[in-house]
Design a protein around this motif. Structure first.
Motif, PDB file in Angstrom:
ATOM      1  N   ASP A  82       0.657  -1.554   0.305  1.00 14.89           N
ATOM      2  CA  ASP A  82      -0.281   0.551   0.242  1.00 14.89           C
ATOM      3  C   ASP A  82       1.121   1.217  -0.513  1.00 14.89           C
ATOM      4  O   ASP A  82       2.460   0.853  -0.131  1.00 14.89           O
ATOM      5  N   GLU A  83       0.411   2.108   0.122  1.00 22.86           N
ATOM      6  CA  GLU A  83       0.686   3.713  -0.212  1.00 22.86           C
ATOM      7  C   GLU A  83       1.883   3.386   1.218  1.00 22.86           C
ATOM      8  O   GLU A  83       3.223   4.362   0.992  1.00 22.86           O
ATOM      9  N   ALA A  84       1.933   3.552   2.543  1.00 20.59           N
ATOM     10  CA  ALA A  84       2.489   3.504   3.825  1.00 20.59           C
ATOM     11  C   ALA A  84       3.688   2.272   3.384  1.00 20.59           C
ATOM     12  O   ALA A  84       4.583   2.080   4.194  1.00 20.59           O
TER      13      ALA A  84
END
Length: 134
Positions: free
Chosen positions: A90-92
């Motif tokens: 994911d983005e993190a």
């Protein structure tokens, strides 16, 4: 007044201890350097030649919030069976999906688009590795 000589005349008494030590250190350093390069070359060759299955992630595409696709190019021995592991991030940078894909085709090069289910929207797909079944 007499002039005081501080150094011995060159070439008169042979090599000094420092010159002999410098020569020994150069020889030892050269031998160790060649041995280190040979060791690195051996490990590199063993790593590359020892892999029965290797793959490259050509491109990836996020299809939806619950699915990502990846284009894999797998290189292997004709009779080798194996699998590759992909994970979606994911983005993190957290993992939102992971899957193993088998490659049992009897060819040396397999070009395939695989689909990976995710628990939430992925932003990237990563190839974590491949291994053979033998």
């Amino acid at each position: 007044m007499a002039a005081v000589r501080e150094a011995l005349p060159e070439g008169r008494y042979g090599r000094s201890q420092d010159e002999r030590a410098d020569r020994k250190l150069k020889i030892i350093g050269s031998v160790l350097g060649v041995a280190f390069l040979a060791m690195v070359g051996w490990f590199g060759w063993d790593y590359i030649a020892g892999q029965d299955v290797s793959a490259e992630l050509i491109k990836s595409k996020i299809v939806s919030d619950g699915r990502a696709e990846a284009h894999l190019e797998v290189r292997k021995d004709r009779d080798a069976d194996g699998h590759c592991t992909l994970r979606a991030l994911d983005e993190a940078g957290g993992e939102v999906g992971r899957a193993d894909f088998r490659f049992d085709q009897r060819s040396e090069r397999v070009d395939e688009i695989v689909s990976l289910r995710t628990t939430s929207r992925a932003t990237a797909v990563e190839l974590t590795g491949c291994s053979s079944d033998s």
